[in-house]
Design a protein around this motif. Structure first.
Motif, PDB file in Angstrom:
ATOM      1  N   MET A  70       0.819  -1.208   0.000  1.00  0.00           N
ATOM      2  CA  MET A  70       0.000   0.000   0.000  1.00  0.00           C
ATOM      3  C   MET A  70       0.857   1.264   0.000  1.00  0.00           C
ATOM      4  O   MET A  70       0.603   2.206  -0.757  1.00  0.00           O
ATOM      5  CB  MET A  70      -0.926  -0.010   1.223  1.00  0.00           C
ATOM      6  N   VAL A  71       1.878   1.276   0.853  1.00  0.00           N
ATOM      7  CA  VAL A  71       2.739   2.457   0.939  1.00  0.00           C
ATOM      8  C   VAL A  71       3.510   2.652  -0.367  1.00  0.00           C
ATOM      9  O   VAL A  71       3.584   3.759  -0.903  1.00  0.00           O
ATOM     10  CB  VAL A  71       3.696   2.343   2.141  1.00  0.00           C
ATOM     11  N   HIS A  72       4.057   1.576  -0.885  1.00  0.00           N
ATOM     12  CA  HIS A  72       4.812   1.661  -2.137  1.00  0.00           C
ATOM     13  C   HIS A  72       3.937   2.125  -3.287  1.00  0.00           C
ATOM     14  O   HIS A  72       4.299   3.038  -4.055  1.00  0.00           O
ATOM     15  CB  HIS A  72       5.417   0.305  -2.480  1.00  0.00           C
ATOM     16  N   ASP A  73       2.769   1.520  -3.440  1.00  0.00           N
ATOM     17  CA  ASP A  73       1.902   1.818  -4.577  1.00  0.00           C
ATOM     18  C   ASP A  73       1.384   3.256  -4.551  1.00  0.00           C
ATOM     19  O   ASP A  73       0.952   3.785  -5.584  1.00  0.00           O
ATOM     20  CB  ASP A  73       0.719   0.850  -4.617  1.00  0.00           C
ATOM     21  N   ASN A  74       1.416   3.884  -3.382  1.00  0.00           N
ATOM     22  CA  ASN A  74       0.940   5.261  -3.268  1.00  0.00           C
ATOM     23  C   ASN A  74       2.076   6.272  -3.131  1.00  0.00           C
ATOM     24  O   ASN A  74       1.828   7.456  -2.880  1.00  0.00           O
ATOM     25  CB  ASN A  74      -0.027   5.374  -2.094  1.00  0.00           C
ATOM     26  N   GLY A  75       3.322   5.800  -3.296  1.00  0.00           N
ATOM     27  CA  GLY A  75       4.448   6.712  -3.402  1.00  0.00           C
ATOM     28  C   GLY A  75       5.243   6.962  -2.144  1.00  0.00           C
ATOM     29  O   GLY A  75       6.153   7.797  -2.146  1.00  0.00           O
TER      30      GLY A  75
END
Length: 379
Positions: A70-75
């Motif tokens: 989640m954190v990665h996919d949202n930057g």
């Protein structure tokens, strides 16, 4: 032939090592020669007090990796994660309160390294918060470490140093936060002729909500000794302490920095036991921040000579501002990072995941060397 060797020669001459560690340069973080802004979240736990050691991580691996995704996919590029808390699972204490190891089954280091390997795949730096002072439920063993230097020594030797040795070369190991919100257990309004240990300035601040149990000098020594051990084991390690408010993080604006190099060395006597960056938390009350809060000041106004990170904040207690405006303020006003609270969205003073991820998406493409720096980078 020339086209092949020229890029290698350029990297050598500019002293840039791709994949290098996050480092401190003045009041900023840098990585691979470029200024970096830590844009991220507090996880801070999956199962409070039972996330690592004795195969707990293995049982919850899919949940941990889901949040990394989640954190990665949202930057986002970083996460603050709580570990020991009050010693519910780790480390292991004997019947006298001495530490004998990291966990009972010996899986802690393997589990934590698995977590770091997963974080590396997602280009996320992990900042491990060791202890918690915001709540006293099972704190007797932790209290022993704070008050008794022999017991603290046992933790350092039997748990902390082996842990640091095991992960110091992991690319996703961002840094260490010794204690969350120590102010919950500090004894305020204590006069001391040594200004470093005087807490009269904290009278009426609301500190001590978890029980006024420890003198400032005891907590400062606790931080000094552990920080010294981390930095002796890994000289490049980044270390901080998570202050409840900026009231204890600066000697400007009428405040008092309990965590200055001078105060930590006076309390614990260990030269390397000083922080490499400062962290404070920022929540409003009745839609208003305290006068000294970070969202009312540029980072330079605190007069600190190290990076300053807003380690906890959110929209629900954000002075009436949107989460994107809060991230943007931190980025454009000299702070070295900002971590929203907290991704699981539990409790009345937590933003839900949707709100926090919206904040990360707003930040993801920022790369202004003259303001906050690079957000997206490779580990």
């Amino acid at each position: 032939m020339v086209l092949y060797v020229a890029p290698v020669y350029l990297l050598f001459c500019t002293n840039i090592v791709l994949g290098g560690r996050l480092r401190v340069q003045g009041t900023h973080f840098v990585k691979d020669g470029q200024r970096v802004f830590l844009s991220g979240v507090n996880q801070a736990w999956i199962n409070f007090g039972y996330d690592f050691g004795d195969n707990h991580y293995t049982q919850q691996r899919s949940k941990f990796e889901n949040y990394l995704t989640m954190v990665h996919d949202n930057g986002g590029n970083s996460m603050r994660v709580w570990v020991h808390i009050e010693g519910q699972t780790t480390p292991v204490f004997d019947h006298q309160g001495y530490v004998v190891g990291l966990d009972k089954t010996g899986t802690f280091i393997s589990e934590f390294k698995q977590y770091l390997k997963a974080a590396q795949k997602f280009n996320i730096l992990i900042f491990a918060c060791l202890w918690n002072g915001a709540l006293f439920e099972h704190g007797e063993a932790l209290g022993g470490l704070i008050r008794d230097t022999r017991k603290l020594h046992s933790y350092i030797d039997k748990a902390l140093i082996p842990w640091v040795k095991a992960v110091k070369d992991e690319p996703a190991m961002g840094g260490w936060d010794i204690m969350n919100e120590f102010e919950g257990e500090i004894i305020a309004n204590q006069h001391n002729s040594e200004r470093c240990f005087d807490t009269v300035f904290m009278q009426g601040s609301g500190s001590g909500w978890a029980g006024a149990k420890y003198y400032a000098q005891e907590l400062q020594r606790f931080v000094n000794w552990q920080t010294d051990a981390i930095r002796r084991t890994d000289p490049d390690a980044l270390v901080t302490v998570g202050s409840w408010t900026a009231r204890t993080s600066s000697d400007k604006l009428g405040l008092h920095n309990l965590w200055s190099d001078d105060c930590l060395r006076k309390a614990g006597g260990r030269p390397l036991g000083v922080l490499t960056f400062f962290t404070t938390h920022a929540y409003s009350s009745h839609d208003k921040y305290a006068d000294y809060a970070p969202f009312n000041h540029k980072a330079t106004e605190y007069g600190l000579d190290k990076p300053f990170v807003i380690g906890e904040f959110n929209q629900v207690s954000g002075g009436g501002k949107d989460i994107t405006a809060l991230f943007d303020y931190a980025y454009n006003n000299g702070y070295a990072g900002a971590w929203s609270w907290h991704l699981l969205g539990t409790g009345s003073n937590s933003d839900n995941a949707t709100t926090q991820l919206r904040g990360l998406r707003f930040m993801r493409y920022k790369n202004d060397e003259n303001r906050g720096g690079l957000v997206s980078f490779k580990l």
